[in-house]
Design an enzyme around this catalytic site. Structure first.
Site, PDB file in Angstrom:
ATOM      1  N   GLU A  91       5.117 -11.789  14.561  1.00  0.00           N
ATOM      2  CA  GLU A  91       4.571 -12.401  15.765  1.00  0.00           C
ATOM      3  C   GLU A  91       4.798 -13.913  15.766  1.00  0.00           C
ATOM      4  O   GLU A  91       5.156 -14.495  16.778  1.00  0.00           O
ATOM      5  CB  GLU A  91       3.074 -12.083  15.853  1.00  0.00           C
ATOM      6  N   ARG A 124       0.814  -1.219   0.000  1.00  0.00           N
ATOM      7  CA  ARG A 124       0.000   0.000   0.000  1.00  0.00           C
ATOM      8  C   ARG A 124       0.845   1.264   0.000  1.00  0.00           C
ATOM      9  O   ARG A 124       0.359   2.327  -0.410  1.00  0.00           O
ATOM     10  CB  ARG A 124      -0.999  -0.037   1.149  1.00  0.00           C
TER      11      ARG A 124
END
Length: 173
Positions: A97, A60
């Site tokens: 993560e 993006r």
């Protein structure tokens, strides 16, 4: 720096997984007047850094770096996810993560000695932008700052960056 872009950003709870609040910039890019305003805000944000080059972060960040490039007459280098660029590449891996990811730029992109401004849509934990900053600096560039549309302040992502950070819209949720 925070603007009032909240009405142009849609949120979705529990996307892409439970517990995540997703901030959707689609309403901005769907309206040319909104996209123009956001790109002008980015242009104004980077002006004091006087960059020689913009770096759009996959994917993006590309949506905003390219039109800002046209406004400022400054080129764009794409910082892509691993496996998305042809030719010889430079890479930087970073922790996620649950695992790791890798960013890359093409070796033949002329970044050495250039003042580079990073542009992305979101600053959350800071891992992606910190990896992009390190990748570019290790390639001979000087990252002079980062501009993001949205910063999730509670995640303290800006602490991972060495360069100045400007956010167009901040959230503490």
């Amino acid at each position: 720096m925070s603007n009032n872009l909240d009405g142009w950003i849609k949120t979705y709870r529990n996307f892409p997984k439970p517990g995540i609040l997703f901030y959707d910039i689609s309403p901005i890019i769907a309206q040319p007047d909104r996209l123009r305003v956001v790109c002008e805000l980015i242009r104004d944000s980077i002006a004091e850094w006087n960059p020689d080059l913009l770096a759009g972060i996959d994917s993006r960040g590309f949506l905003f770096a390219t039109p800002v490039s046209l406004m400022t007459d400054v080129g764009v280098v794409m910082v892509r996810k691993k496996g998305k660029l042809p030719g010889e590449i430079r890479e930087e891996s970073y922790a996620l993560e649950y695992g790791k990811a890798t960013l890359a730029i093409q070796k033949d992109r002329d970044v050495a000695g250039k003042r580079v401004a990073l542009i992305d849509d979101l600053l959350a934990t800071g891992g992606t932008l910190a990896a992009a900053e390190k990748l570019l600096n290790n390639s001979g560039a000087q990252v002079v700052g980062t501009v993001v549309l949205i910063e999730l302040e509670l995640l303290n992502g800006r602490q991972k960056l060495k360069c100045p950070v400007k956010s167009l819209q901040t959230y503490d949720e």
